[in-house]
Design a protein around this motif. Structure first.
Motif, PDB file in Angstrom:
ATOM      1  N   THR A 108       0.833  -1.205   0.000  1.00  0.00           N
ATOM      2  CA  THR A 108       0.000   0.000   0.000  1.00  0.00           C
ATOM      3  C   THR A 108       0.866   1.252   0.000  1.00  0.00           C
ATOM      4  OG1 THR A 108      -1.731  -1.194   1.221  1.00  0.00           O
ATOM      5  CG2 THR A 108      -1.831   1.223   1.212  1.00  0.00           C
ATOM      6  N   SER A 109       1.919   1.231   0.844  1.00  0.00           N
ATOM      7  CA  SER A 109       2.835   2.378   0.892  1.00  0.00           C
ATOM      8  C   SER A 109       3.533   2.570  -0.451  1.00  0.00           C
ATOM      9  CB  SER A 109       3.863   2.165   2.009  1.00  0.00           C
ATOM     10  OG  SER A 109       4.802   3.221   2.033  1.00  0.00           O
ATOM     11  N   LYS A 167       2.447   1.621  -3.363  1.00  0.00           N
ATOM     12  CA  LYS A 167       1.461   2.087  -4.326  1.00  0.00           C
ATOM     13  C   LYS A 167       1.205   3.585  -4.160  1.00  0.00           C
ATOM     14  CE  LYS A 167      -3.318   1.357  -5.793  1.00  0.00           C
ATOM     15  NZ  LYS A 167      -4.574   0.625  -5.520  1.00  0.00           N
ATOM     16  N   GLN A 168       1.079   4.028  -2.896  1.00  0.00           N
ATOM     17  CA  GLN A 168       0.864   5.449  -2.642  1.00  0.00           C
ATOM     18  C   GLN A 168       2.048   6.278  -3.144  1.00  0.00           C
ATOM     19  OE1 GLN A 168       0.143   5.600   1.570  1.00  0.00           O
ATOM     20  NE2 GLN A 168      -2.006   4.966   1.377  1.00  0.00           N
ATOM     21  N   GLU A 226       1.779   6.527  -6.854  1.00  0.00           N
ATOM     22  CA  GLU A 226       0.714   7.459  -7.237  1.00  0.00           C
ATOM     23  C   GLU A 226       1.157   8.902  -7.036  1.00  0.00           C
ATOM     24  OE1 GLU A 226      -2.542   6.222  -4.865  1.00  0.00           O
ATOM     25  OE2 GLU A 226      -3.122   4.566  -6.196  1.00  0.00           O
ATOM     26  N   THR A 227       1.846   9.166  -5.892  1.00  0.00           N
ATOM     27  CA  THR A 227       2.331  10.528  -5.631  1.00  0.00           C
ATOM     28  C   THR A 227       3.339  10.950  -6.682  1.00  0.00           C
ATOM     29  OG1 THR A 227       2.000  10.217  -3.247  1.00  0.00           O
ATOM     30  CG2 THR A 227       3.468  12.000  -3.931  1.00  0.00           C
TER      31      THR A 227
END
Length: 271
Positions: A158-159, A161-162, A165-166
């Motif tokens: 999740t980290s 992926k974030q 995305e950022t």
């Protein structure tokens, strides 16, 4: 009446008797896969698997092949095309050809294929299946460890992926800003090009006049060169004529007198 039976014949007779006795005591579900037990149990008739016929349940595993596909004899060797299921508890189950049932060789690790008493088979499934079970236990341990690690992996994913995305958003913004700057520069270039084109159009008549003036001067220079060359040629010809005349005079002066007539010729030549 007495019958003489040889030793070999006695052995064969005993073997046949044992087989017949075993067949009489062979359950209908012997050699049947667990998924098919219901087909071989119950008070009704037995339907051959290929649909070739129907027989009574008492005729199943009776050492006589009634069905053409051998499905009525899963626990005996009566049908060559039959199949016997080895349960092999603590190991892996498997199918055998019915021809290998009660043949004196222990094919199933649990010995279930030799049930007529001729061959005595030990149950080897626990020992033979140990390696498989150990490998399975290791696999289960790995799966359990993976299950325990799953929340950590999910959090990391999740980290990650974030972060992606950022970063994607940042790059998208940078690209947009760069495109806007490039568009502004292109507008400036287009405006400058218009100015340059206008100046070229404004200078076109002047440049044309300059070209014509240059052409006139070049033509005048060429005419002067041509006139000078013609003058030089004319002077050269005149000098050559003078030189020829001087040579004639010189030749006449050097010639010897030849009487009166000769003197008149010289004077005529000089005139």
């Amino acid at each position: 009446m007495r019958f003489a039976i040889s030793a070999g014949g006695l052995g064969a007779a005993v073997f046949a008797l044992l087989v017949h006795s075993a067949a009489a005591n062979t359950p209908a579900t012997k050699g049947v896969h667990p998924d098919q037990i219901t087909l071989y149990s119950g008070p009704g008739d037995f339907d051959c698997a290929d649909g070739s016929g129907k027989i009574s349940m008492a005729q199943v595993n009776d050492e006589y092949c009634d069905c053409s596909d051998g499905s009525d004899e899963p626990g005996t060797s009566a049908c060559q095309n039959g199949k016997f299921w080895c349960k092999n508890f603590q190991h892996r189950g498997l199918y055998l050809f019915s021809s290998r049932v009660n043949d004196g060789v222990c094919d199933c690790c649990d010995g279930s294929d030799e049930h007529n008493g001729v061959a005595v088979c030990e149950d080897r499934c626990a020992e033979e299946g140990r390696e498989i079970r150990e490998a399975l236990v290791k696999k289960i341990d790995l799966l359990e460890q993976g299950i325990l690690k799953r929340p950590e992996y999910v959090e990391r994913a999740t980290s990650f992926k974030q972060g992606i995305e950022t970063r994607t958003a940042e790059l998208t913004k940078t690209i947009q800003e760069t495109e806007e700057k490039m568009n502004e520069k292109q507008k400036t270039i287009d405006e400058l090009q218009k100015v340059v084109d206008g100046e070229k159009e404004a200078r076109a008549p002047e440049e044309g006049e300059k070209r014509r003036s240059v052409e006139v001067r070049q033509k005048l220079r060429q005419d002067v060169r041509d006139a000078r060359r013609a003058h030089e040629l004319a002077v050269k010809h005149q000098l050559e004529e003078v030189a020829r005349a001087a040579q004639l005079v010189k030749d006449a002066e050097q010639a010897p007198p030849q009487g009166e007539g000769g003197g008149e010729e010289v004077h005529a030549a000089q005139d």
